[in-house]
Design an enzyme around this catalytic site. Structure first.
Site, PDB file in Angstrom:
ATOM      1  N   ARG A 134     -13.001  -3.708  -7.264  1.00 43.21           N
ATOM      2  CA  ARG A 134     -12.632  -4.472  -6.076  1.00 43.21           C
ATOM      3  C   ARG A 134     -13.873  -4.739  -5.238  1.00 43.21           C
ATOM      4  NH1 ARG A 134      -8.520  -2.113  -1.579  1.00 43.21           N
ATOM      5  NH2 ARG A 134     -10.410  -0.980  -1.057  1.00 43.21           N
ATOM      6  N   PHE A 154       0.865  -1.179   0.000  1.00 40.44           N
ATOM      7  CA  PHE A 154       0.000   0.000   0.000  1.00 40.44           C
ATOM      8  C   PHE A 154       0.905   1.234   0.000  1.00 40.44           C
ATOM      9  CE2 PHE A 154      -3.001   2.899   2.328  1.00 40.44           C
ATOM     10  CZ  PHE A 154      -4.027   2.852   1.408  1.00 40.44           C
ATOM     11  N   ASP A 176       1.769  -5.808   7.929  1.00 41.65           N
ATOM     12  CA  ASP A 176       0.610  -4.924   7.934  1.00 41.65           C
ATOM     13  C   ASP A 176      -0.624  -5.805   7.729  1.00 41.65           C
ATOM     14  OD1 ASP A 176      -1.552  -3.294   7.170  1.00 41.65           O
ATOM     15  OD2 ASP A 176      -0.196  -1.697   6.539  1.00 41.65           O
ATOM     16  N   TYR A 222     -10.916   0.151  10.782  1.00 38.42           N
ATOM     17  CA  TYR A 222     -12.134   0.604  10.096  1.00 38.42           C
ATOM     18  C   TYR A 222     -12.488  -0.249   8.882  1.00 38.42           C
ATOM     19  CZ  TYR A 222      -8.505   3.196   7.512  1.00 38.42           C
ATOM     20  OH  TYR A 222      -7.369   3.553   6.830  1.00 38.42           O
ATOM     21  N   LYS A 223     -11.697  -1.300   8.615  1.00 38.23           N
ATOM     22  CA  LYS A 223     -12.040  -2.178   7.492  1.00 38.23           C
ATOM     23  C   LYS A 223     -12.873  -3.346   8.039  1.00 38.23           C
ATOM     24  CE  LYS A 223      -8.299  -0.314   4.787  1.00 38.23           C
ATOM     25  NZ  LYS A 223      -6.851  -0.252   4.637  1.00 38.23           N
TER      26      LYS A 223
HETATM   27  C1  PLP Z   1      -6.127   0.926   4.813  1.00 39.50           C
HETATM   28  C2  PLP Z   1      -4.646   0.760   4.885  1.00 39.50           C
HETATM   29  C3  PLP Z   1      -3.846   1.662   5.615  1.00 39.50           C
HETATM   30  C4  PLP Z   1      -4.461   2.840   6.278  1.00 39.50           C
HETATM   31  O1  PLP Z   1      -3.529   3.714   6.839  1.00 39.50           O
HETATM   32  P1  PLP Z   1      -3.972   4.873   7.846  1.00 39.50           P
HETATM   33  O2  PLP Z   1      -2.684   5.513   8.168  1.00 39.50           O
HETATM   34  O3  PLP Z   1      -4.606   4.209   9.041  1.00 39.50           O
HETATM   35  O4  PLP Z   1      -4.924   5.763   7.128  1.00 39.50           O
HETATM   36  C5  PLP Z   1      -2.492   1.392   5.705  1.00 39.50           C
HETATM   37  N1  PLP Z   1      -1.946   0.294   5.117  1.00 39.50           N
HETATM   38  C6  PLP Z   1      -2.696  -0.572   4.412  1.00 39.50           C
HETATM   39  C7  PLP Z   1      -2.070  -1.779   3.808  1.00 39.50           C
HETATM   40  C8  PLP Z   1      -4.061  -0.362   4.273  1.00 39.50           C
HETATM   41  O5  PLP Z   1      -4.789  -1.228   3.572  1.00 39.50           O
END
Ligand code: PLP
Length: 407
Positions: free
Chosen positions: A379, A137, A206, A231-232
């Site tokens: 997705r 990400f 992660d 939040y997911k």
């Molecule tokens: C959703 C997501 C994030 C979110 O990062 P925030 O700093 O909490 O906004 C980070 N890494 C991955 C892989 C994600 O899917």
């Protein structure tokens, strides 16, 4: 929405019959009552923002009116506020295969990632490289590059296929996202963790797209460090805090590189020097985001009585049904971009279509909410606590019809 009447090549029944048969014996069907979802739509974007769980609004209102509004500052000592980061962390622990005292809810994912990378770099003096992969990400790569710069290291970004070659004596820590946010590919967590350990480095996973959907086995697979968002699949609401995991036997060896008063052994002694708290609490920096933590605490009630293994089994069944409907329809422009084998993907399926933005928009218009990863990926995420198999069969049929209308 279209009725899923096509015949399933696997079972010989219509997809709708197959879905209804699975629903009839679904042990997680009762969990649906924990969620408030609008009628007439199938929500396949819970891997981006989980839906509202039913206890959340009342819990936040209680915290606002009774605790904050009435008890005011006394709530810091009289209510659950102060202990929330570790107590709620303990509720997340079983979902990722961790022990009590190994998970803390604080910060946001990118910040927690940077903190743990800083801690890992300091714990491996003489090694000055952070390794990550080019499917990660982007925010993780930004945070990792920043953390590396800040703590005198460099970030080495490699193709996942060549990861093992990149693990030399300079590597202090490797950070990878367990489930690829674009394709849903599930990385080999046990194998990669072992390879990183053989190279003498620490492994940071992660778990943003794993926590609440895919078993992780932090303890079973010797994971050193992890971060993830809430939040997911944990459904705690927009902007809710992240969690971080530090395995017990590393906790005393690692320093919080961004110390703050809440990680001090006695925050209210107001010492000029920082002395770390015992255990996981040393990784705290700031006061807990109480309203967001209340929402998370209430949202986690939906997981009561649902083992992560049962969640995974249903997730695999849902995503397989979705893929089978798409494959059986054989629309030339619509391609499955996720692994066909359930064991190799997380709780999402990505479809490739040349007019992906139009497909996602038209599907939403027909009651199926998905997500777009430009240019060509649509997705769709599967929240096993609130989706039925019938929901998913109907949604897949709708997407197929939309794709046919765009061809
Ligand atoms: C959703 C997501 C994030 C979110 O990062 P925030 O700093 O909490 O906004 C980070 N890494 C991955 C892989 C994600 O899917």
């Amino acid at each position: 929405m279209a009725a899923p009447s096509t015949i399933c090549r696997v079972t010989g029944k219509t997809h709708l019959e197959r879905a209804r048969a699975l629903d009839a014996t679904d042990p997680l069907a009762p969990a649906r009552k924990h969620f408030e979802l609008p009628d007439g739509l199938v929500y396949l974007n819970g891997n981006s923002l989980g839906p509202l769980a039913s206890g959340v609004a009342d819990r936040v209102a209680k915290t606002v009116h009774e605790e904050w509004g009435t008890s005011l500052s006394r709530s810091w000592s009289q209510s659950w506020w102060m202990d929330a980061p570790s107590r709620i962390g303990d509720r997340i622990a079983p979902l990722i295969g961790a022990n009590p005292g190994e998970v803390l809810v604080c910060d946001t994912t990118s910040i927690a990632l940077a903190k743990l990378l800083g801690a890992a770099l300091a714990a491996r003096p003489g090694r000055h490289v952070v390794v990550s992969t080019n499917d990660n990400f982007p925010s993780d790569l930004y945070a990792a590059a920043g953390a590396a710069r800040l703590w005198g290291a460099t970030l080495r970004v490699v193709d996942p296929a060549t990861l093992e070659n990149a693990l030399d004596d300079d590597v202090a820590v490797c950070c990878i996202t367990h489930v690829d946010f674009r394709t849903g590919v599930l990385h080999d967590l046990p194998g990669t963790t072992a390879a990183v350990h053989r190279a003498g480095a620490l492994m940071l996973w992660d778990l943003c797209h794993s926590a609440g959907a895919v078993p992780v086995g932090c303890e079973a697979h010797d994971v050193d460090l992890a971060v993830g968002c809430t939040y997911k699949y944990l459904n705690a609401g927009p902007g809710s805090p992240s969690f971080l995991y530090v395995r017990r036997r590393l906790q005393e060896d690692l320093d919080n590189p961004l110390p703050g008063w809440l990680g001090h052994e006695e925050p209210f002694r107001f010492d000029l020097d920082w002395t770390p708290a015992q255990g996981i609490r040393r990784f705290l920096t700031s006061s807990p985001p109480v309203l967001a933590l209340g929402a998370l605490d209430a949202a986690l009630d939906a997981f009561e009585g649902a083992s992560i293994e049962a969640v995974r089994a249903k997730s695999e069944a849902l995503s397989q049904l979705f893929i089978d409907v798409v494959l059986d329809a054989a629309v030339p422009s619509l391609e499955v971009a996720s692994p066909r084998a359930a064991a190799r993907r997380g709780s999402q399926v990505s479809l490739r279509h040349p007019r992906a933005p139009e497909l996602v928009e038209a599907a939403a218009g027909a009651g199926v909410i998905g997500d777009l990863r430009p240019p060509e990926l649509c997705r769709f995420g599967f929240g096993p606590l609130y989706l039925s198999h019938e929901d998913v069969a109907v949604a897949a049929t709708t997407i197929v019809d939309v794709a046919l209308s765009l061809s």
